[in-house]
Write a protein that holds these residues in place. Structure first.
Motif, PDB file in Angstrom:
ATOM      1  N   HIS A  47       6.567   4.212   0.027  1.00  0.00           N
ATOM      2  CA  HIS A  47       7.749   4.617   0.792  1.00  0.00           C
ATOM      3  C   HIS A  47       7.954   3.638   1.937  1.00  0.00           C
ATOM      4  O   HIS A  47       7.111   3.543   2.823  1.00  0.00           O
ATOM      5  CB  HIS A  47       7.565   6.015   1.360  1.00  0.00           C
ATOM      6  N   GLU A  64       0.817  -1.217   0.000  1.00  0.00           N
ATOM      7  CA  GLU A  64       0.000   0.000   0.000  1.00  0.00           C
ATOM      8  C   GLU A  64       0.848   1.262   0.000  1.00  0.00           C
ATOM      9  O   GLU A  64       0.383   2.323  -0.369  1.00  0.00           O
ATOM     10  CB  GLU A  64      -0.887   0.032   1.249  1.00  0.00           C
ATOM     11  N   ASN A  65       2.077   1.148   0.501  1.00  0.00           N
ATOM     12  CA  ASN A  65       2.870   2.354   0.706  1.00  0.00           C
ATOM     13  C   ASN A  65       4.132   2.327  -0.137  1.00  0.00           C
ATOM     14  O   ASN A  65       4.982   1.482   0.053  1.00  0.00           O
ATOM     15  CB  ASN A  65       3.240   2.467   2.188  1.00  0.00           C
ATOM     16  N   SER A 104       7.071   1.900   8.873  1.00  0.00           N
ATOM     17  CA  SER A 104       7.804   1.395  10.036  1.00  0.00           C
ATOM     18  C   SER A 104       6.958   1.360  11.308  1.00  0.00           C
ATOM     19  O   SER A 104       7.003   0.374  12.051  1.00  0.00           O
ATOM     20  CB  SER A 104       9.100   2.177  10.239  1.00  0.00           C
ATOM     21  N   ILE A 105       6.182   2.399  11.547  1.00  0.00           N
ATOM     22  CA  ILE A 105       5.405   2.419  12.789  1.00  0.00           C
ATOM     23  C   ILE A 105       4.324   1.339  12.760  1.00  0.00           C
ATOM     24  O   ILE A 105       4.141   0.589  13.723  1.00  0.00           O
ATOM     25  CB  ILE A 105       4.787   3.814  13.014  1.00  0.00           C
ATOM     26  N   ASP A 106       3.641   1.236  11.630  1.00  0.00           N
ATOM     27  CA  ASP A 106       2.610   0.200  11.514  1.00  0.00           C
ATOM     28  C   ASP A 106       3.219  -1.190  11.666  1.00  0.00           C
ATOM     29  O   ASP A 106       2.631  -2.067  12.292  1.00  0.00           O
ATOM     30  CB  ASP A 106       1.904   0.312  10.166  1.00  0.00           C
ATOM     31  N   SER A 133       9.908   3.632   4.522  1.00  0.00           N
ATOM     32  CA  SER A 133       9.978   4.143   5.890  1.00  0.00           C
ATOM     33  C   SER A 133       8.573   4.459   6.419  1.00  0.00           C
ATOM     34  O   SER A 133       8.353   4.446   7.623  1.00  0.00           O
ATOM     35  CB  SER A 133      10.874   5.381   5.949  1.00  0.00           C
ATOM     36  N   GLY A 134       7.648   4.729   5.513  1.00  0.00           N
ATOM     37  CA  GLY A 134       6.286   5.034   5.928  1.00  0.00           C
ATOM     38  C   GLY A 134       5.581   3.893   6.640  1.00  0.00           C
ATOM     39  O   GLY A 134       4.589   4.115   7.324  1.00  0.00           O
ATOM     40  N   LYS A 170       3.876  -1.979  15.154  1.00  0.00           N
ATOM     41  CA  LYS A 170       2.625  -2.294  15.865  1.00  0.00           C
ATOM     42  C   LYS A 170       2.151  -3.703  15.546  1.00  0.00           C
ATOM     43  O   LYS A 170       1.608  -4.396  16.412  1.00  0.00           O
ATOM     44  CB  LYS A 170       1.548  -1.260  15.521  1.00  0.00           C
TER      45      LYS A 170
END
Ligand SMILES: Cc1cc2nc3c(=O)[nH]c(=O)nc-3n(C[C@H](O)[C@H](O)[C@H](O)COP(=O)(O)O)c2cc1C
Ligand code: SF4
Ligand code: FES
Lengths: 442, 172, 901
Positions: free
Chosen positions: B32, B29-30, B37-39, B34-35, B42
């Protein structure tokens, strides 16, 4: 546009909310006229929609009250505008005492999505994000389902409702940090970075997420859009009781008889909200003061109760509308403890980027704790005042620290006696107050 | 990877197929990396209740992101646990609206009942106590989140029942 | 060109350039505006809030608003106040807040006396601590041999991570946690990986990162004698300040030179100095008696008697070897002593050919010779055959900056200036100016490269020839790759070709030169840069005749051994195998070695003359761009050490400076400008090498003698070895010569600004004041020269399919730097590298030993597999590669023709 004969609602934002537990679902939402605003928008050009929004005088509901249409007008338009453009719903709601977005997120996810799609259409955006607080589990679940419903019903994806407009929405659940609510920090967070706010310029409208044009608005701001499209700017303006247009979800928490949330016209006087809707103070408690718009607004007193919930009017009283969720301080809770709680929170949530916030707030917290514990000196009050000036707007990198000292600076004025008593008695005058005990039954 | 890059000798973990599938979906879906990383952090936490050093190292290899970038992000956010937690994490609210309604007392009672301080885990590894700021349910103060459920209008006398119910939920 | 704008600061008007920020403007106007997070090379982020000033809308505005001067672009007519009371109070409270967590450890902190935080604290008027709370504390990390870590001192300015990550591309330092608990370090203890990590000691405004080797012989800044010098560890010639006390070099600091190193040095340059203090340094004359086979010390007089005798022996055949790490003066003196035909350069065969090609091309003016600063301003770079991070590291940092230019242009469209660092990065995102790297293996610049082409030397050459063909005649059919690279070069406004001599590949170099010359014809803005091996390699090459290289030297010795061989600062054992060399040297009657340290060559000498290190001599050095720079001694020569040209002066009749420089000029007209250096040796006034406060100086020799010694004179420069003379910061340009040479500045110091950050207070125009340099090719008149066409080698066996190539490493390449213990600690184990395909072919596994032989040398080293190495390439450590020479036999289990790539 408002010439259309429609049953114009008085409480547009909550008109979809019924006692039915499933009222958030698409079919129910539609049965009340959901997605009619979007259909209306799709018949117009983007710039016509933008004009309508500008005309409506809608101001952002995230706290600062910035005119939404004006904000949007900075986004580059036309064929050579950079793409993808992003539209983001700020559903991070972590401001102490704020709980209005949760209601909208849980009960009317489609209203938010509809607003977001309208926004996307208006600015020819490509991708929408809903940036939602990580511990809003119910809301997250419902939004996810609602998005699925949209994709299944051609409300999202390619060629939405046959209009030729393509739009996607992703949901990002936050990993928890108050600063993520600050729009540029939110963008950094979406990029997988630490949520430090960004320098402006460039403004997100021209270079935001991944360097592309980006709009961030509050949940409630987006919720207003379908109705403005549906019933027109003139209708929207007529809703307000004072200068500001539309309605707003107001809330009250603290020792009032019936804490809660109500959709009321902008400009409703504070006293009316506390008395008529929140039922006034609990028996045995007196109103000592209140934060009119959440944890980062200045205290107001009983004498200010006539002030209408209108951005400029509250501003005149040196406080802020903020999120419109009032926190009531009663006479049995120590005001020093209250500001200590708040300052500690903000110190804890500082992103650690700029000095006044990172090092100034913990310093203020240490002083407040010292006073609250009965070890304060008069010089500490002076230091606290210095620190409030130190973290004033413009002095810090973002608005967190200036917001953090708002309750403190006003408490130092309005409740100075309390501070002084703490120091004179070398103890907290409220320490025996039953308020600290489990007291809900009283 | 360059010649000079040394792979730290830390242990790594193998992600489960489910974890990999979820992370791959994010990547899809992304555009990027690095975009996500937080997901991705989690996701790992969802499966393992906390994010160990080995997990971060493995994730950095899986996503081809610098280890220190992931660690920098992981230590920034409140809801990424970099230390082991109990089966249930209790998040009583310490926001002002709850405190005005006796929240502090509720937190003290919880501490006493579980015999742990804030930030600690019970000996039987059942509960970890981490108070969170305002949970956005101020009209129902005091409140607590545990096991993805919001407990409202908590009173001292209800606490034993809440804890018991949670214990039952774990054992299921 | 920048225009000027008028500012009103506290109601006085000033003129400043229009492209800077207010903080820079104020500092350059000599105002004491405190700051932390800003750095001239890193730009502004507005984090520390220390630089606040009051800005007014217009003359009527009396309230004003506080702005961060570092974040505010200067504009015409702008009105600000620095002295405004509100602004002052804010700054005072800000530093008080910063100091809430800072420990009271100045007395034991190595930054003390050289600390930006100390300076700013005093400047902002914070004296008394009001904060009653407990300070937060952190654990420290082990960060390797270069830096200490003391996190408790951190003030959260974020400079370290911005420098290490955003500027250097480092990945292993970061900021962790948040609020007032932020932590700057690695995820766990360990060596910092980046080659520029040492700069953190200067970048950090306080004592979090401090110079670890310096700790081992620590001296306060006010007791350090200091002088301007040139780094001798690679060919770039970065400008440094060497610092000394008691005959020991204590620390190397960066010396700002906008054209070369700017604010930063590489770790080799910063920490390589320890050879000066090494226990193996030579401090007296040694003589070996062949009869008794004993070595004994000689005094000065007897040394010269011996020297004279050997020089004047009947039938004397004398050969001299000059050194690329020694000054022009020293090499010229030897040149005179032995005569041009007998003067050989301590430079490998292929490199000398490369150098001749370079200097001829440079002289012919067919290409634009770039400086590092100009590299940073180019918009496309083709980097060929040189792993610059390892061979001449500072170039890599400049190339990295150049990749940011496309982003800077993009940001300009949003009205964002290059110094608005954070905004710039947010707009830039992944945008990069094209960097195309062609080499045998991937380098540390790969992360910013558009293309990393790992090719065998032969394939590199084919590609370059194709690019050349396309540039000349873009219709001919070329590979798509060649066309795309050529197009990148053509589409750029100012493209650059960057290469080096470390591939030892002459064909590659001429191909690069030709491409560059063709590009220059088509685009006047295109440039060229070539790294060479040592600080004065290019200078030395101008002194010697073609083919007077080290291989020819050996051939000459072999055919007719000289009676006397004078070896200056060259360790021949770095070029030849022990066995081979020893047999040749044994044939020579007298061997004289002039050197600083006991090397294997020194052990073969009959007479050893101790040479001064860079820190004990005034010297002229010509770097790889033909920039001749002046370096100054920081201390008088120790013991019996002398500058080599002084050792020879009695014997070559160049006994005064006048004659010496006249002789230098006579060797090559390109050296004409060097004569200017003798005239700066004496100025109108002297400058002090010691700071004003230098303590206990009169007691230096108290252990020897109770009387106070007079300061030692330096008759070769206008610097004194004492406090007498003008203090560093007060000097102004002394510019009355044709070539604009200025007086040396001995250190960075300014009233109230004791740390090296004081450099940022010099006015913007004077920034290059300390640049004591002449670019020799700029002043030369163009001499026609046709760059030879690169010939594709038709290898006769067996190198046509497997190339053995040199593998360079920042911490092993330079011989002097390897004497530094901190550098040695990070030197990699010698290994042979190749890719998996190659290993499969040779049926060798990682860790197994591979043997490579040449005519007279053999190496046997363990293999390591890396898939970022080109097919058909075997990398061997540089030193071993050189010793293998060119007649390399491929690994034993290889047979021609089987290998198919
Ligand atoms: C520290 C901080 C926290 C904020 N948190 C939120 C938030 O949780 N939700 C929100 O809508 N806006 C929040 N804001 C305001 C946003 O920065 C931004 O102004 C808002 O999302 C814009 O939306 P609006 O124009 O619709 O109000 C916060 C601002 C600051 C400085
Ligand atoms: S005020 Fe400064 S430290 Fe605080 S949250 Fe904003 S940017 Fe971060
Ligand atoms: S130097 Fe300007 S904010 Fe730090």
């Amino acid at each position: 546009m408002n010439s259309k004969q429609k049953n114009c609602p008085k409480k547009p934002l909550t008109r979809f909310i019924t006692d039915d537990d499933n009222c958030w679902q698409l079919n129910q939402y539609k049965s009340f006229g959901g997605y009619e605003g979007l259909q209306q928008a799709l018949t117009l050009s983007g710039s016509a929609v933008l004009d309508e929004i500008k005309e409506s005088n809608l101001r952002g509901r995230g706290g600062a009250g910035f005119p939404t249409g004006l904000k949007w007008s900075f986004v580059p338009q036309g064929d050579d505008a950079p793409h993808p453009k992003y539209m983001i719903v700020n559903a991070d709601e972590m401001e102490p005492g704020a709980f209005k977005d949760r209601l909208l997120l849980e009960k009317t996810p489609h209203q938010i999505i509809e607003g977001l799609i309208i926004g996307g259409y208006t600015l020819d955006a490509d991708i929408g994000y809903i940036f939602i607080r990580g511990d809003y589990y119910t809301a997250i679940e419902r939004i996810e389902l609602a998005l699925k419903e949209c994709y299944n019903n051609n409300l999202l994806g390619r060629n939405i409702l046959g209009s030729g407009f393509n739009f996607e929405i992703h949901i990002h659940t936050s990993a928890g940090r108050y600063i993520c609510g600050e729009e540029t920090a939110l963008i950094n967070s979406l990029e997988g970075k630490r949520a430090n706010p960004r320098a402006k310029p460039p403004f997100p409208q021209v270079a935001g997420l991944w360097g592309k044009p980006t709009i961030v608005n509050n949940v409630e701001t987006f919720c207003n859009l379908p109705h403005i499209l549906n019933f027109g700017a003139t209708w929207f303006k007529s809703l307000g009781r004072f200068k500001d247009a539309g309605t707003k979800i107001f809330g009250v928490s603290g020792r009032v008889k019936t804490p809660g949330l109500w959709e009321l016209p902008m400009g409703t006087p504070i006293g009316e909200i506390i008395e008529n809707y929140a039922g006034g103070m609990c028996d045995g408690y007196k109103l000592k003061g209140y934060l009119p718009g959440g944890g980062s607004t200045d205290f107001l007193l009983e004498k200010h109760l006539d002030t209408p919930m209108d951005y400029d009017e509250i501003g005149k009283q040196r406080s802020r509308m903020g999120t419109g969720t009032i926190i009531v301080l009663d006479d049995k809770y120590c005001p020093v403890a209250m500001v200590l709680n708040l300052v500690k929170f903000f110190a804890q949530e500082s992103c650690g980027w700029c000095t006044p916030c990172r090092d100034g707030l913990p310093w203020a917290a240490v002083l407040l704790e010292k006073i609250e514990q009965g070890k304060g000196e008069l010089a500490d009050i002076q230091q606290l005042e210095d620190l409030c000036k130190f973290a004033a707007p413009g002095n810090t990198f973002c608005a967190l620290a200036p917001g953090a000292v708002e309750p403190l600076q006003s408490a130092l004025v309005f409740f100075r006696v309390d501070f002084e008593q703490h120091i004179e008695q070398q103890s907290c005058p409220y320490c025996n107050s039953d308020n600290l005990e489990d007291g809900d039954d009283k | 990877m360059t010649l000079q890059n040394q792979i730290p000798t830390n242990e790594i973990v193998e992600f489960s197929d489910v974890e990999k599938a979820q992370i791959d979906k994010l990547l899809l879906e992304n555009p990027h990396i690095s975009g996500v990383s937080i997901d991705a952090l989690k996701i790992i936490q969802n499966h393992r209740s906390w994010v160990s050093d080995a997990c971060i190292l493995s994730l950095s290899q899986y996503l081809d992101l610098p280890l220190s970038d992931l660690e920098s992000v992981a230590t920034f956010y409140n809801l990424i646990f970099r230390q082991p937690v109990g089966k249930v994490v209790l998040h009583p609210c310490d926001g002002i609206s709850c405190d005005l309604m006796g929240g502090e007392h509720i937190r003290k009672c919880l501490s006493n009942k579980l015999e742990i301080n804030n930030g600690q885990t019970t000996k039987d590894n059942q509960f970890t106590l981490i108070s969170l700021p305002c949970l956005g349910a101020c009209d129902k103060a005091p409140v607590m989140i545990a096991n993805e459920t919001l407990f409202e209008l908590i009173q001292e006398k209800n606490l034993p029942l809440i804890i018991n119910n949670l214990k039952e939920a774990i054992s299921k | 060109m920048t225009n000027k704008v008028t500012l009103y600061i506290d109601n006085l008007s000033y003129q400043v350039p229009d492209n800077i920020n207010l903080l820079q403007a104020c500092l350059s106007l000599n105002m004491d505006v405190p700051y932390f997070c800003w750095h001239p090379a890193l730009g502004s982020v507005g984090a520390c809030r220390q630089c606040a000033v009051m800005q007014y809308q217009n003359e009527e505005d009396t309230r004003g608003r506080l702005v961060m001067s570092c974040m505010t672009p200067v504009t015409e007519g702008m009105r600000i106040s620095f002295n405004n009371e509100k602004a002052h109070t804010f700054r005072a409270t800000n530093i008080e807040a910063i100091m809430t967590n800072h420990p009271h450890d100045c007395p034991v902190c190595e930054e003390g006396g050289d600390c930006h935080l100390q300076d700013m604290t005093l400047l902002s008027g914070h004296i008394k601590r009001r904060y009653p709370g407990i300070k937060r504390t952190h654990n420290n990390q082990y960060l390797g041999p270069f830096l200490n870590h003391e996190m408790n001192r951190c003030i959260g300015c974020y400079r370290c991570v911005r420098f290490y990550r955003d500027y250097c591309g480092g990945k292993d330092l970061n900021v962790f946690s948040s609020k007032n608990n932020i932590y700057f370090g690695r995820t766990e203890s360990g060596n910092l990986e980046n080659e520029f990590s040492g700069n953190l000691a200067e970048v950090c405004p306080t004592g979090v990162f401090t110079d670890k080797p310096f700790s081992k012989h620590y001296i306060r800044k006010w007791d350090l004698q200091s002088s301007p010098s040139i780094c001798t560890h690679c060919s770039i010639g970065c400008n440094i300040y060497a610092t000394e006390r008691g005959g020991i070099i204590r620390k190397i600091n960066n010396r700002l030179n906008q054209d070369i190193n700017g604010h930063f040095l590489c770790n080799r340059g910063r920490f390589g100095y320890q050879h000066v203090n090494h226990e193996n340094k030579i401090s007296q004359v040694w003589s070996r008696d062949h009869q008794s086979n004993k070595t004994h010390a000689l005094d000065n007089i007897h040394a010269h008697i011996k020297l004279k005798k050997w020089l004047n022996e009947s039938n004397a055949r004398i050969i001299g070897i000059g050194s690329p790490r020694s000054s022009i003066e020293n090499n010229a003196a030897l040149h005179k002593l032995v005569g041009a035909h007998n003067f050989y350069a301590g430079i490998a065969k292929n490199e000398l050919t490369q150098l001749n090609l370079l200097t001829k091309t440079y002289e012919s003016n067919q290409i634009n010779l770039l400086s590092l600063k100009e590299i940073e301003q180019t918009d496309t770079v083709l980097l060929v055959g040189e792993d610059v991070t390892q061979t001449a590291p500072r170039i890599a940092l400049s190339i990295r900056q150049m990749t940011k230019n496309r982003g800077i242009n993009k940001a300009e469209k949003f009205g964002i200036k290059p110094w608005q660092d954070e905004a710039l990065r947010n707009i830039t995102q992944d945008t990069k100016s094209p960097l195309i790297i062609i080499n045998t293996h991937e380098s540390k610049l790969s992360d910013v490269a558009k293309q990393n082409l790992n090719l065998s030397p032969n394939k590199q050459l084919i590609l370059l020839l194709e690019i050349e063909t396309y540039l000349v005649n873009n219709t001919s059919h070329c590979s798509e790759l060649a066309i795309s690279i050529a197009s990148d070069l053509l589409n750029a406004n100012n493209p650059a070709i960057i290469t080096g001599t470390h591939s030892f590949n002459i064909e590659l170099l001429s191909a690069c030169l030709r491409i560059s010359a063709i590009l220059k014809k088509q685009k006047n803005n295109s440039g060229f840069y070539c790294a060479t091996s040592a600080v004065n390699t290019l200078g030395l090459s101008l002194l010697c005749e073609p083919e007077q290289d080290i291989t020819h030297l050996i051939e000459s010795i072999e055919s007719e051994p000289p009676t006397l061989l004078v070896i200056m600062e060259t360790d021949l054992f770095r070029y030849f195998s022990d066995k081979k060399l020893t047999t040749y040297l044994d044939k020579i009657k007298h061997i004289i070695v002039i050197d600083q340290l006991i090397t294997d060559t020194v052990k073969m000498a009959d007479l050893v003359l101790p040479a001064t290190s860079f820190s004990e001599q005034n010297a002229t050095l010509i770097n790889n761009e033909g920039r001749s720079q002046r370096a100054y001694a920081v201390m008088p020569a120790n013991d019996m050490r002398q500058t080599p040209y002084k050792w020879l002066a009695q014997h070559n009749s160049l006994d005064d400076d006048h004659k010496l420089y006249q002789y230098i000029q006579s060797i090559d007209s390109l050296l004409q400008p060097l004569s200017q250096f003798k005239s700066i040796n004496k100025g109108d006034f002297t400058s002090a090498r010691q700071p004003l406060r230098s303590s206990a100086r009169t007691a230096f020799f108290a252990n020897v003698d109770v009387k106070e010694y007079a300061p030692i004179c330096d008759d070769k420069s206008n610097l004194t070895y004492s406090m007498e003379g003008v203090s560093a910061f007060r000097q102004k340009t002394l510019d009355n010569t044709q070539y604009k040479i200025t007086t040396p500045v001995t250190g960075v110091w300014s009233p109230k600004w004791n740390s090296s950050q004081a450099i940022n207070k010099t006015s913007l125009e004077d920034k290059n004041e300390s640049d004591l340099a002449v670019k020799i090719f700029n002043t030369a008149s163009a001499v026609p020269f046709e760059i030879p066409t690169a010939q594709q080698k038709t290898y006769n066996q067996p190198l046509n399919t497997i190339s053995v190539c040199p593998h360079h490493h920042i911490y092993t390449n330079d011989d002097l730097a390897t004497f530094s213990s901190s550098i040695g600690e990070l030197a990699p184990k010698p290994l042979i590298h190749m890719n998996q395909k190659q290993a499969n072919y040779l049926s060798i596994k990682s860790g197994e030993k591979l043997t490579i032989t040449s005519n007279e040398y053999q190496i046997s080293l363990p293999c390591e597999i890396h898939n970022t190495i080109a097919d058909g390439v075997i990398l061997v450590p540089f030193i071993e590669y050189i010793r293998l020479g060119t007649n390399i036999q491929v690994p034993s289990n290889y047979t021609d023709g089987e290998y198919d790539d």
